[in-house]
Design a protein around this motif. Structure first.
Motif, short mmCIF file in Angstrom:
data_model
loop_
_atom_site.label_atom_id
_atom_site.label_comp_id
_atom_site.label_asym_id
_atom_site.label_seq_id
_atom_site.Cartn_x
_atom_site.Cartn_y
_atom_site.Cartn_z
N ASP A 248 -1.26 26.32 25.26
CA ASP A 248 -0.17 26.19 26.23
C ASP A 248 -0.72 25.80 27.60
O ASP A 248 -0.13 24.97 28.31
N ILE A 249 -1.85 26.39 27.97
CA ILE A 249 -2.49 26.03 29.23
C ILE A 249 -2.93 24.57 29.20
O ILE A 249 -2.73 23.83 30.17
N VAL A 250 -3.52 24.15 28.09
CA VAL A 250 -3.96 22.75 27.96
C VAL A 250 -2.78 21.80 28.09
O VAL A 250 -2.86 20.78 28.79
N SER A 251 -1.67 22.15 27.44
CA SER A 251 -0.47 21.30 27.51
C SER A 251 0.04 21.18 28.95
O SER A 251 0.39 20.08 29.41
N HIS A 252 0.06 22.31 29.67
CA HIS A 252 0.50 22.28 31.07
C HIS A 252 -0.47 21.46 31.92
O HIS A 252 -0.05 20.70 32.81
N ALA A 253 -1.77 21.61 31.66
CA ALA A 253 -2.76 20.86 32.43
C ALA A 253 -2.62 19.36 32.20
O ALA A 253 -2.72 18.56 33.15
N GLN A 254 -2.38 18.97 30.96
CA GLN A 254 -2.18 17.55 30.65
C GLN A 254 -0.96 16.99 31.38
O GLN A 254 -1.02 15.90 31.96
N LYS A 255 0.12 17.75 31.34
CA LYS A 255 1.36 17.31 32.01
C LYS A 255 1.14 17.19 33.51
O LYS A 255 1.56 16.19 34.13
N SER A 256 0.48 18.17 34.10
CA SER A 256 0.23 18.15 35.55
C SER A 256 -0.65 16.97 35.94
O SER A 256 -0.37 16.24 36.89
N LEU A 257 -1.74 16.77 35.20
CA LEU A 257 -2.65 15.66 35.49
C LEU A 257 -1.94 14.32 35.41
O LEU A 257 -2.11 13.45 36.27
N SER A 258 -1.14 14.14 34.38
CA SER A 258 -0.45 12.87 34.16
C SER A 258 0.48 12.53 35.32
O SER A 258 0.66 11.35 35.66
N GLN A 259 1.09 13.55 35.91
CA GLN A 259 2.06 13.30 36.98
C GLN A 259 1.42 13.30 38.37
O GLN A 259 1.97 12.72 39.30
N ILE A 260 0.27 13.94 38.51
CA ILE A 260 -0.40 13.99 39.81
C ILE A 260 -1.34 12.79 40.00
O ILE A 260 -1.36 12.16 41.05
N ASP A 261 -2.11 12.48 38.94
CA ASP A 261 -3.10 11.40 39.03
C ASP A 261 -3.25 10.76 37.65
O ASP A 261 -4.13 11.13 36.87
N PRO A 262 -2.37 9.80 37.32
CA PRO A 262 -2.41 9.18 35.99
C PRO A 262 -3.77 8.58 35.64
O PRO A 262 -4.20 8.66 34.48
N ALA A 263 -4.46 8.00 36.61
CA ALA A 263 -5.76 7.39 36.33
C ALA A 263 -6.77 8.45 35.93
O ALA A 263 -7.54 8.28 34.96
N ALA A 264 -6.81 9.56 36.64
CA ALA A 264 -7.73 10.65 36.31
C ALA A 264 -7.38 11.26 34.96
O ALA A 264 -8.27 11.63 34.18
N ALA A 265 -6.08 11.33 34.65
CA ALA A 265 -5.64 11.86 33.36
C ALA A 265 -6.12 10.97 32.23
O ALA A 265 -6.64 11.46 31.21
N ALA A 266 -5.97 9.65 32.39
CA ALA A 266 -6.40 8.72 31.35
C ALA A 266 -7.92 8.80 31.15
O ALA A 266 -8.41 8.78 30.02
N LYS A 267 -8.65 8.90 32.26
CA LYS A 267 -10.10 8.98 32.18
C LYS A 267 -10.55 10.25 31.46
O LYS A 267 -11.58 10.27 30.78
N ALA A 268 -9.74 11.32 31.60
CA ALA A 268 -10.07 12.59 30.95
C ALA A 268 -9.60 12.64 29.50
O ALA A 268 -9.78 13.64 28.82
N GLY A 269 -8.98 11.54 29.03
CA GLY A 269 -8.56 11.47 27.64
C GLY A 269 -7.16 11.98 27.38
O GLY A 269 -6.77 12.18 26.23
N VAL A 270 -6.38 12.17 28.45
CA VAL A 270 -5.00 12.63 28.27
C VAL A 270 -4.13 11.44 27.90
O VAL A 270 -4.13 10.41 28.57
N LYS A 271 -3.40 11.58 26.82
CA LYS A 271 -2.56 10.47 26.35
C LYS A 271 -1.10 10.74 26.69
O LYS A 271 -0.66 11.85 26.75
#
Length: 271
Positions: A248-271
């Motif tokens: 659940d924490i991972v899911s929230h972190a992925q969602k937050s990253l995607s909306q705060i910094d999409p480029a950093a999220a993609a680099k971290a492997g968030v789809k």
């Protein structure tokens, strides 16, 4: 002999609860605003019961109660503040209530304190912008709460008032970082996200809370989303949370990253 003594204790408890109920009702009802023949507390109960969609909720009753509370307006403040201060946490009161509920001879007319706190918070939601005039009194109550539930629902009230409650920001930050109650910390963060302070004021607190319990972490991540790209200083910590064993924490972190910094999220492997 023991049974007789137990019955005596229960009868005494019922008697005391009844007296307290009569006194409380008398104090409230003598000052409580009335609309369409119903006291404010009754409208608060009707609004709170139907405010959140759930099986059995009635949107028509919710709208009716909302209209009544808005009509009463700022005259509702004294009663709502009394409800927010309601407290069942003292040991003697808890024992009396426990004994009273064990008997079946009389129906106990007692609205639990946390429920009064919650109904008052819901009523402030109905008041909308009018509730801003109560902010100083709400901050005083928040800083000197009679119980953890009272403090939680006072935070909920301040959050629902929104940016007009910005004077509460220092108190909410203090609670988010230092309260010993998990739920108090979580409610403080939620309120901060609704008041929308400048990112520089609250980001250090939200980042610190990313290392708290899962309940607080999730609230902090949801709050960070509200700041969008302004929350980029939290990105390194959010990336670390992608390795958390709690899905659940991972899911929230992925969602937050995607909306705060999409480029950093993609680099971290968030789809």
């Amino acid at each position: 002999m023991r049974t007789v003594r137990k019955r005596s204790q229960i009868v005494f408890a019922v008697f005391v609860i009844a007296i307290l109920g009569i006194i409380t009702w008398g104090v409230l009802s003598s000052h409580e605003p009335v609309h369409a023949g119903k006291p404010l507390s009754a409208w608060c109960e009707q609004y709170g019961t139907n405010h959140w969609p759930h099986p059995g909720s009635d949107s028509e009753k919710q709208a009716q109660a909302e209209t009544a509370i808005q009509y009463i307006g700022t005259n509702a403040f004294p009663t709502l503040l009394v409800m927010l201060r309601a407290n069942d946490s003292s040991p003697w009161k808890r024992r009396l209530l426990a004994l009273a509920y064990k008997q079946h001879l009389f129906k106990i007319q007692h609205v639990q304190a946390w429920r009064q706190n919650w109904q008052a918070a819901c009523a402030f939601t109905a008041l909308g912008a009018k509730g801003s005039n109560a902010v100083p009194a709400l901050i005083e109550l928040y800083n000197n709460p009679p119980s953890a539930p009272s403090q939680r629902y006072t935070a909920m009230t301040l959050g629902n008032i929104g940016p007009a409650a910005k004077a509460a920001i220092p108190s909410l930050i203090q609670a988010a970082e230092h309260s010993g109650e998990t739920e108090v910390r979580a409610y403080a963060i939620n309120a901060l996200s609704q008041i929308r302070p400048e990112p520089g004021l609250v980001l250090p607190t939200l980042i610190k809370c990313l290392n708290d319990s899962s309940t607080v972490q999730n609230e902090a991540m949801d709050a960070l989303i509200a700041f969008g790209p302004g929350a980029r200083p939290a990105v390194p910590t959010l990336i670390q949370l992608l390795q958390n064993p709690n899905t659940d924490i991972v899911s929230h972190a992925q969602k937050s990253l995607s909306q705060i910094d999409p480029a950093a999220a993609a680099k971290a492997g968030v789809k």
